[in-house]
Design a protein around this motif. Sequence first.
Motif, short mmCIF file in Angstrom:
data_model
loop_
_atom_site.label_atom_id
_atom_site.label_comp_id
_atom_site.label_asym_id
_atom_site.label_seq_id
_atom_site.Cartn_x
_atom_site.Cartn_y
_atom_site.Cartn_z
N THR A 35 -4.95 2.12 1.59
CA THR A 35 -3.82 1.38 2.09
C THR A 35 -4.73 0.81 3.32
O THR A 35 -5.13 -0.13 3.99
CB THR A 35 -2.51 1.70 2.65
OG1 THR A 35 -1.75 2.32 1.39
CG2 THR A 35 -1.47 0.54 3.29
N ILE A 36 -4.79 1.98 4.04
CA ILE A 36 -5.43 2.01 5.60
C ILE A 36 -7.18 1.17 5.44
O ILE A 36 -7.25 -0.19 6.24
CB ILE A 36 -6.42 3.57 6.03
CG1 ILE A 36 -4.77 4.47 6.22
CG2 ILE A 36 -6.87 3.36 7.27
CD1 ILE A 36 -4.59 5.57 6.66
N TYR A 37 -7.41 1.58 3.66
CA TYR A 37 -9.00 0.51 3.79
C TYR A 37 -8.63 -0.75 4.36
O TYR A 37 -9.07 -1.41 4.72
CB TYR A 37 -9.36 0.56 2.74
CG TYR A 37 -11.50 0.70 2.35
CD1 TYR A 37 -11.49 -0.21 3.18
CD2 TYR A 37 -11.92 1.74 0.95
CE1 TYR A 37 -13.09 -0.78 3.34
CE2 TYR A 37 -13.46 1.18 2.42
CZ TYR A 37 -14.16 0.76 2.39
OH TYR A 37 -15.18 0.47 2.07
N SER A 38 -7.55 -1.39 3.35
CA SER A 38 -8.10 -2.24 2.91
C SER A 38 -6.80 -3.44 4.42
O SER A 38 -7.60 -3.99 5.13
CB SER A 38 -6.25 -2.93 1.67
OG SER A 38 -6.03 -4.20 2.19
N GLY B 123 -9.86 -6.47 5.32
CA GLY B 123 -9.47 -7.18 5.37
C GLY B 123 -9.54 -7.15 3.88
O GLY B 123 -8.78 -8.31 3.57
N ARG B 124 -10.06 -7.02 2.41
CA ARG B 124 -9.74 -6.61 1.60
C ARG B 124 -8.41 -5.96 0.69
O ARG B 124 -8.24 -5.52 1.86
CB ARG B 124 -10.99 -5.70 0.91
CG ARG B 124 -11.71 -6.90 1.42
CD ARG B 124 -13.62 -6.25 0.35
NE ARG B 124 -14.42 -5.18 1.06
CZ ARG B 124 -15.14 -3.96 0.54
NH1 ARG B 124 -15.48 -4.09 -0.52
NH2 ARG B 124 -15.29 -2.94 1.79
N THR B 125 -8.33 -6.99 -0.42
CA THR B 125 -6.92 -6.46 -0.63
C THR B 125 -7.33 -5.49 -1.61
O THR B 125 -8.42 -4.69 -1.94
CB THR B 125 -6.76 -7.47 -1.58
OG1 THR B 125 -7.67 -7.34 -2.98
CG2 THR B 125 -6.39 -8.62 -0.50
N ILE B 126 -6.43 -4.68 -1.84
CA ILE B 126 -6.31 -3.56 -2.66
C ILE B 126 -7.12 -3.67 -3.94
O ILE B 126 -7.82 -2.89 -4.42
CB ILE B 126 -5.12 -2.83 -2.58
CG1 ILE B 126 -4.47 -1.90 -1.38
CG2 ILE B 126 -4.66 -1.37 -3.52
CD1 ILE B 126 -2.98 -1.55 -1.00
N PRO B 127 -6.56 -4.29 -5.02
CA PRO B 127 -7.58 -4.55 -5.94
C PRO B 127 -8.40 -5.25 -5.77
O PRO B 127 -9.78 -4.51 -6.34
CB PRO B 127 -6.46 -6.07 -6.02
CG PRO B 127 -5.22 -6.33 -6.06
CD PRO B 127 -5.57 -5.42 -5.01
N GLU B 128 -9.09 -6.22 -5.03
CA GLU B 128 -10.66 -5.90 -4.15
C GLU B 128 -11.32 -4.68 -4.60
O GLU B 128 -12.46 -4.18 -4.58
CB GLU B 128 -11.10 -6.89 -3.29
CG GLU B 128 -10.73 -7.94 -3.38
CD GLU B 128 -10.59 -9.44 -2.79
OE1 GLU B 128 -10.65 -10.43 -2.54
OE2 GLU B 128 -10.71 -8.75 -0.94
N LEU B 129 -10.19 -4.10 -2.89
CA LEU B 129 -11.35 -2.39 -3.25
C LEU B 129 -10.95 -1.42 -5.00
O LEU B 129 -12.06 -1.04 -4.78
CB LEU B 129 -10.29 -1.69 -2.45
CG LEU B 129 -10.53 -2.00 -0.49
CD1 LEU B 129 -9.44 -1.78 -0.03
CD2 LEU B 129 -12.13 -2.46 -0.10
N GLU B 130 -10.03 -1.81 -5.33
CA GLU B 130 -10.51 -0.95 -6.08
C GLU B 130 -11.12 -1.30 -7.91
O GLU B 130 -12.20 -0.67 -8.02
CB GLU B 130 -8.73 -1.39 -7.00
CG GLU B 130 -7.55 -0.33 -6.65
CD GLU B 130 -6.43 -1.11 -7.77
OE1 GLU B 130 -5.36 0.05 -7.74
OE2 GLU B 130 -6.69 -1.96 -8.24
#
Length: 332
Positions: free
Chosen positions: A246-249, A253-260
Amino acid sequence: RLRVLSGIQPTADSFHLGNYLGALQQWVLLQDTHEAYYMVVDLHAITVEQDPKVLRQRTRVSAAQLLALGVDPERSALFVQSQVPEHAQLSWVLECLTGFGEASRMTQFKDKAARQGTDHASVGLFTYPVLMAADILIYQADAVPVGEDQRQHLELTRNLAQRFNQRFGKALTVPEPHIVKGTAKIYDLQDPAVKMSKSASSPNGIIELLDEPKRSAKKIRSAVTDTGREIVFDPEQKAGVSNLLTIYSALDGRTIPELEAAYAGKGYGDLKKDLAEVLVEFVTPFQERVKSYLDDLAELDKVLARGAERARSVAAETLALVYDRVGFLPPG
Ligand code: AQP
């Protein structure tokens, strides 16, 4: 244009990441679409004991942080609550419309009073939510950007506005909470079951924006995660990792699915190391901007005085209307 109002307490040496991601990031964004009133709520701060010198210092540091985060005093009224006396004046009228039982049900009061011992908690702490209602209603705000912990106070505000309107004729705008689901509750890094908070978090559980960036990076790297390996957003099973995502996103600016997807096959250590860097890149220039605002206190005070003047012109109008409706004599 619709109006927004929000406030933050000058009760710590620094804002924390929960304040920023839960509320202040929205303050900045909403300036593009709304007429905004943003304030440092020093009247709220004294509901618990404050050292006068420290309070004055923290009020200025709070204002400098708001400017450094992107609150634009040309577009928005940025001010200090005590410089607009109408808040306290409206608060009294609203206190007289609030039930004792109704106020007693506020969970934040119950939590804070329990921590202090009920006998020591001030009456101001008890009536805090009513002052908050006055803060909002005096600007006829349509929306209030806050974190999840303020939802109950917003509900009280709406009830008081409706009650006033019913009893005295429509005079007050009933506001909507602006609570962004994804970031409405940032959790403690050491105990992801509870919210990150200045009064309850352990020193390693909270990221303070003005803290030494290296120390904050270390706190991210030592955040509590679970024994699994996979980097997926699952607040039930993986509260710590989900909080970091959550914090990262929100920072990057990247979405959580993008980070995953980006971290598929990688470990928690990689995620924490990268997030620590993102955080350092965010806080380092922020701290420089804060410092430059604090280098010229005369200018800072001027900005706040101009903000208060702008705010007062709106606040005075609402107060006059309310006083008239209640049945007070016109000012002599
Ligand atoms: N952990 C959080 N996640 C999301 N939003 C948060 N806020 C606070 N903590 C989180 C939001 O920040 C705004 C300003 O808060 P405040 O300092 O004026 O009051 P607070 O909610 O009382 O903040 P703390 O840190 O939790 O202080 P204590 O420990 O004294 O209660 C608000 O919009 C709030 O929702």
